[in-house]
Design a protein around this motif. Structure first.
Motif, PDB file in Angstrom:
ATOM      1  N   PRO A 126      50.924  82.628  59.030  1.00  0.00           N
ATOM      2  CA  PRO A 126      49.897  83.671  58.939  1.00  0.00           C
ATOM      3  C   PRO A 126      48.490  83.084  58.970  1.00  0.00           C
ATOM      4  O   PRO A 126      48.258  81.963  58.504  1.00  0.00           O
ATOM      5  N   SER A 127      47.565  83.834  59.524  1.00  0.00           N
ATOM      6  CA  SER A 127      46.202  83.337  59.708  1.00  0.00           C
ATOM      7  C   SER A 127      45.500  83.020  58.394  1.00  0.00           C
ATOM      8  O   SER A 127      44.548  82.244  58.368  1.00  0.00           O
ATOM      9  N   GLU A 128      45.963  83.612  57.287  1.00  0.00           N
ATOM     10  CA  GLU A 128      45.336  83.347  55.990  1.00  0.00           C
ATOM     11  C   GLU A 128      45.604  81.930  55.485  1.00  0.00           C
ATOM     12  O   GLU A 128      44.927  81.459  54.578  1.00  0.00           O
ATOM     13  N   ILE A 129      46.608  81.263  56.054  1.00  0.00           N
ATOM     14  CA  ILE A 129      47.027  79.944  55.586  1.00  0.00           C
ATOM     15  C   ILE A 129      46.562  78.875  56.571  1.00  0.00           C
ATOM     16  O   ILE A 129      46.812  78.965  57.772  1.00  0.00           O
ATOM     17  N   ILE A 130      45.871  77.857  56.050  1.00  0.00           N
ATOM     18  CA  ILE A 130      45.458  76.724  56.881  1.00  0.00           C
ATOM     19  C   ILE A 130      46.577  75.693  56.973  1.00  0.00           C
ATOM     20  O   ILE A 130      46.919  75.220  58.055  1.00  0.00           O
ATOM     21  N   VAL A 131      47.120  75.324  55.808  1.00  0.00           N
ATOM     22  CA  VAL A 131      48.210  74.348  55.742  1.00  0.00           C
ATOM     23  C   VAL A 131      49.345  74.952  54.914  1.00  0.00           C
ATOM     24  O   VAL A 131      49.156  75.218  53.720  1.00  0.00           O
ATOM     25  N   PRO A 132      50.517  75.197  55.501  1.00  0.00           N
ATOM     26  CA  PRO A 132      51.632  75.754  54.721  1.00  0.00           C
ATOM     27  C   PRO A 132      52.204  74.720  53.759  1.00  0.00           C
ATOM     28  O   PRO A 132      52.414  73.573  54.130  1.00  0.00           O
ATOM     29  N   LEU A 133      52.462  75.166  52.529  1.00  0.00           N
ATOM     30  CA  LEU A 133      53.033  74.280  51.508  1.00  0.00           C
ATOM     31  C   LEU A 133      54.366  74.783  50.974  1.00  0.00           C
ATOM     32  O   LEU A 133      55.148  74.008  50.432  1.00  0.00           O
ATOM     33  N   GLY A 134      54.609  76.067  51.098  1.00  0.00           N
ATOM     34  CA  GLY A 134      55.853  76.641  50.593  1.00  0.00           C
ATOM     35  C   GLY A 134      56.242  77.865  51.394  1.00  0.00           C
ATOM     36  O   GLY A 134      55.392  78.577  51.928  1.00  0.00           O
ATOM     37  N   VAL A 135      57.554  78.103  51.523  1.00  0.00           N
ATOM     38  CA  VAL A 135      58.066  79.261  52.247  1.00  0.00           C
ATOM     39  C   VAL A 135      59.103  79.947  51.370  1.00  0.00           C
ATOM     40  O   VAL A 135      59.933  79.279  50.739  1.00  0.00           O
ATOM     41  N   TYR A 136      59.050  81.277  51.337  1.00  0.00           N
ATOM     42  CA  TYR A 136      59.940  82.064  50.503  1.00  0.00           C
ATOM     43  C   TYR A 136      60.630  83.119  51.360  1.00  0.00           C
ATOM     44  O   TYR A 136      59.988  83.778  52.177  1.00  0.00           O
ATOM     45  N   LEU A 137      61.932  83.257  51.186  1.00  0.00           N
ATOM     46  CA  LEU A 137      62.709  84.281  51.874  1.00  0.00           C
ATOM     47  C   LEU A 137      63.099  85.332  50.854  1.00  0.00           C
ATOM     48  O   LEU A 137      63.899  85.062  49.949  1.00  0.00           O
ATOM     49  N   ASP A 138      62.510  86.513  50.974  1.00  0.00           N
ATOM     50  CA  ASP A 138      62.704  87.574  49.979  1.00  0.00           C
ATOM     51  C   ASP A 138      62.460  87.041  48.564  1.00  0.00           C
ATOM     52  O   ASP A 138      63.295  87.202  47.650  1.00  0.00           O
ATOM     53  N   SER A 139      61.344  86.332  48.390  1.00  0.00           N
ATOM     54  CA  SER A 139      60.883  85.785  47.103  1.00  0.00           C
ATOM     55  C   SER A 139      61.658  84.554  46.636  1.00  0.00           C
ATOM     56  O   SER A 139      61.319  83.973  45.603  1.00  0.00           O
ATOM     57  N   LEU A 140      62.693  84.137  47.354  1.00  0.00           N
ATOM     58  CA  LEU A 140      63.445  82.942  46.971  1.00  0.00           C
ATOM     59  C   LEU A 140      62.893  81.735  47.725  1.00  0.00           C
ATOM     60  O   LEU A 140      62.783  81.762  48.959  1.00  0.00           O
ATOM     61  N   PRO A 141      62.538  80.652  47.014  1.00  0.00           N
ATOM     62  CA  PRO A 141      61.934  79.491  47.683  1.00  0.00           C
ATOM     63  C   PRO A 141      62.941  78.739  48.545  1.00  0.00           C
ATOM     64  O   PRO A 141      64.100  78.554  48.163  1.00  0.00           O
ATOM     65  N   LEU A 142      62.484  78.295  49.716  1.00  0.00           N
ATOM     66  CA  LEU A 142      63.292  77.451  50.588  1.00  0.00           C
ATOM     67  C   LEU A 142      62.869  76.002  50.384  1.00  0.00           C
ATOM     68  O   LEU A 142      61.704  75.719  50.093  1.00  0.00           O
ATOM     69  N   ALA A 143      63.799  75.081  50.531  1.00  0.00           N
ATOM     70  CA  ALA A 143      63.507  73.656  50.370  1.00  0.00           C
ATOM     71  C   ALA A 143      62.808  73.139  51.624  1.00  0.00           C
ATOM     72  O   ALA A 143      63.207  73.448  52.742  1.00  0.00           O
ATOM     73  N   LYS A 144      61.775  72.332  51.408  1.00  0.00           N
ATOM     74  CA  LYS A 144      61.027  71.793  52.543  1.00  0.00           C
ATOM     75  C   LYS A 144      61.723  70.565  53.113  1.00  0.00           C
ATOM     76  O   LYS A 144      62.243  69.723  52.389  1.00  0.00           O
ATOM     77  N   THR A 145      61.721  70.459  54.430  1.00  0.00           N
ATOM     78  CA  THR A 145      62.241  69.288  55.121  1.00  0.00           C
ATOM     79  C   THR A 145      61.299  68.969  56.280  1.00  0.00           C
ATOM     80  O   THR A 145      60.205  69.524  56.363  1.00  0.00           O
ATOM     81  N   THR A 146      61.693  68.091  57.152  1.00  0.00           N
ATOM     82  CA  THR A 146      60.905  67.759  58.335  1.00  0.00           C
ATOM     83  C   THR A 146      61.759  67.965  59.576  1.00  0.00           C
ATOM     84  O   THR A 146      62.996  68.028  59.489  1.00  0.00           O
ATOM     85  N   VAL A 147      61.117  68.056  60.732  1.00  0.00           N
ATOM     86  CA  VAL A 147      61.864  68.252  61.970  1.00  0.00           C
ATOM     87  C   VAL A 147      62.779  67.059  62.233  1.00  0.00           C
ATOM     88  O   VAL A 147      63.940  67.225  62.640  1.00  0.00           O
ATOM     89  N   SER A 148      62.282  65.840  61.963  1.00  0.00           N
ATOM     90  CA  SER A 148      63.115  64.650  62.205  1.00  0.00           C
ATOM     91  C   SER A 148      64.317  64.617  61.270  1.00  0.00           C
ATOM     92  O   SER A 148      65.439  64.304  61.687  1.00  0.00           O
ATOM     93  N   ARG A 149      64.102  64.952  60.002  1.00  0.00           N
ATOM     94  CA  ARG A 149      65.220  64.952  59.052  1.00  0.00           C
ATOM     95  C   ARG A 149      66.213  66.065  59.386  1.00  0.00           C
ATOM     96  O   ARG A 149      67.440  65.879  59.269  1.00  0.00           O
ATOM     97  N   LEU A 150      65.679  67.224  59.796  1.00  0.00           N
ATOM     98  CA  LEU A 150      66.553  68.324  60.182  1.00  0.00           C
ATOM     99  C   LEU A 150      67.422  67.930  61.373  1.00  0.00           C
ATOM    100  O   LEU A 150      68.623  68.221  61.414  1.00  0.00           O
ATOM    101  N   THR A 151      66.840  67.228  62.318  1.00  0.00           N
ATOM    102  CA  THR A 151      67.584  66.798  63.508  1.00  0.00           C
ATOM    103  C   THR A 151      68.640  65.759  63.156  1.00  0.00           C
ATOM    104  O   THR A 151      69.741  65.747  63.732  1.00  0.00           O
ATOM    105  N   MET A 152      68.318  64.862  62.208  1.00  0.00           N
ATOM    106  CA  MET A 152      69.299  63.852  61.797  1.00  0.00           C
ATOM    107  C   MET A 152      70.478  64.490  61.076  1.00  0.00           C
ATOM    108  O   MET A 152      71.635  64.113  61.299  1.00  0.00           O
ATOM    109  N   GLU A 153      70.212  65.459  60.216  1.00  0.00           N
ATOM    110  CA  GLU A 153      71.274  66.058  59.408  1.00  0.00           C
ATOM    111  C   GLU A 153      72.035  67.146  60.161  1.00  0.00           C
ATOM    112  O   GLU A 153      73.229  67.351  59.933  1.00  0.00           O
ATOM    113  N   TYR A 154      71.336  67.851  61.036  1.00  0.00           N
ATOM    114  CA  TYR A 154      71.973  68.934  61.804  1.00  0.00           C
ATOM    115  C   TYR A 154      71.582  68.774  63.275  1.00  0.00           C
ATOM    116  O   TYR A 154      70.662  69.450  63.761  1.00  0.00           O
TER     117      TYR A 154
END
Length: 217
Positions: A67-95
């Motif tokens: 969203p335009s209100e955010i300059i740098v995202p630090l956290g993401v929530y799905l229906d108020s539940l926090p999601l764990a942060k990862t990286t694209v490289s780590r995501l690719t290694m694990e999945y």
């Protein structure tokens, strides 16, 4: 949280300038204050918020715009539940097949990863359309225009902002007068590091996630 108005901050800057309104106009001081606010925010992330407009998830969708209100995202929530942060490289290694996976092939969304500055990945993709994805992070500070315009900052932060404004303004004079401000700038950098450390300690989840990111590199 305490607030400081543009008039409050300008008074502090003029105090450092010995009240020299002839050389430093109100417009110049106001511009220096707004520049200092944005500089300190990028260095420390002191102005944090959640996006006012949440993103509606779509079935099997993995990529979402920040969203335009955010300059740098630090956290993401799905229906108020926090999601764990990862990286694209780590995501690719694990999945390794994450890009082509569909929502039915795995559990509900558990991870998010930044891709550039304006895009986030949610994984696994949600299998339920209409869920709300809310992004929190470093926000865009308000532009202070009128004397009564306020920004929620402590007096300590206001003091740092006034120091940076005081350092920047003599740039138009140059020479020895500007050179005399260098210790002020070094002091600003030192205090900015302290503020960043304090903000990380106030947000332990973001602190430990950043530490894990550094260790994984």
């Amino acid at each position: 949280m305490p607030v400081n108005s543009l008039a409050d901050l300008r008074t502090g800057v003029y105090y450092r300038l010995d009240g020299n309104t002839a050389l430093y106009t109100t417009a110049e001081v106001n511009a220096a204050i707004n520049e200092a606010i944005r500089t300190l925010n990028l260095l420390t992330g002191f102005y944090q918020t959640r996006a006012a407009v949440s993103i509606t998830s779509r079935t099997d969708r993995k990529f979402y715009q920040v969203p335009s209100e955010i300059i740098v995202p630090l956290g993401v929530y799905l229906d108020s539940l926090p999601l764990a942060k990862t990286t694209v490289s780590r995501l690719t290694m694990e999945y390794p097949d994450w890009f082509g996976e569909r929502s039915a092939s795995r559990a509900p969304a558990m991870l998010w990863a930044p891709m550039g500055l304006r895009t986030i990945i949610v994984y696994p993709p949600s299998h339920i359309a209409g869920q709300l994805i809310t992004v929190s992070g470093i926000g865009e500070p308000p532009l202070l225009v009128n004397d009564t315009d306020e920004i929620p900052i402590t007096d300590d932060l206001a003091d740092v902002l006034e120091d940076l404004s005081f350092h920047v303004l003599p740039l138009k004079v140059g020479g020895a007068e500007f050179e005399q401000q260098l210790p002020v700038y070094r002091g600003f950098l030192s205090r900015a590091k302290e503020i960043k450390r304090w903000i990380n300690l106030k947000n332990p989840r973001f602190f430990w996630e950043s530490m894990l990111e550094r260790r994984s590199k």
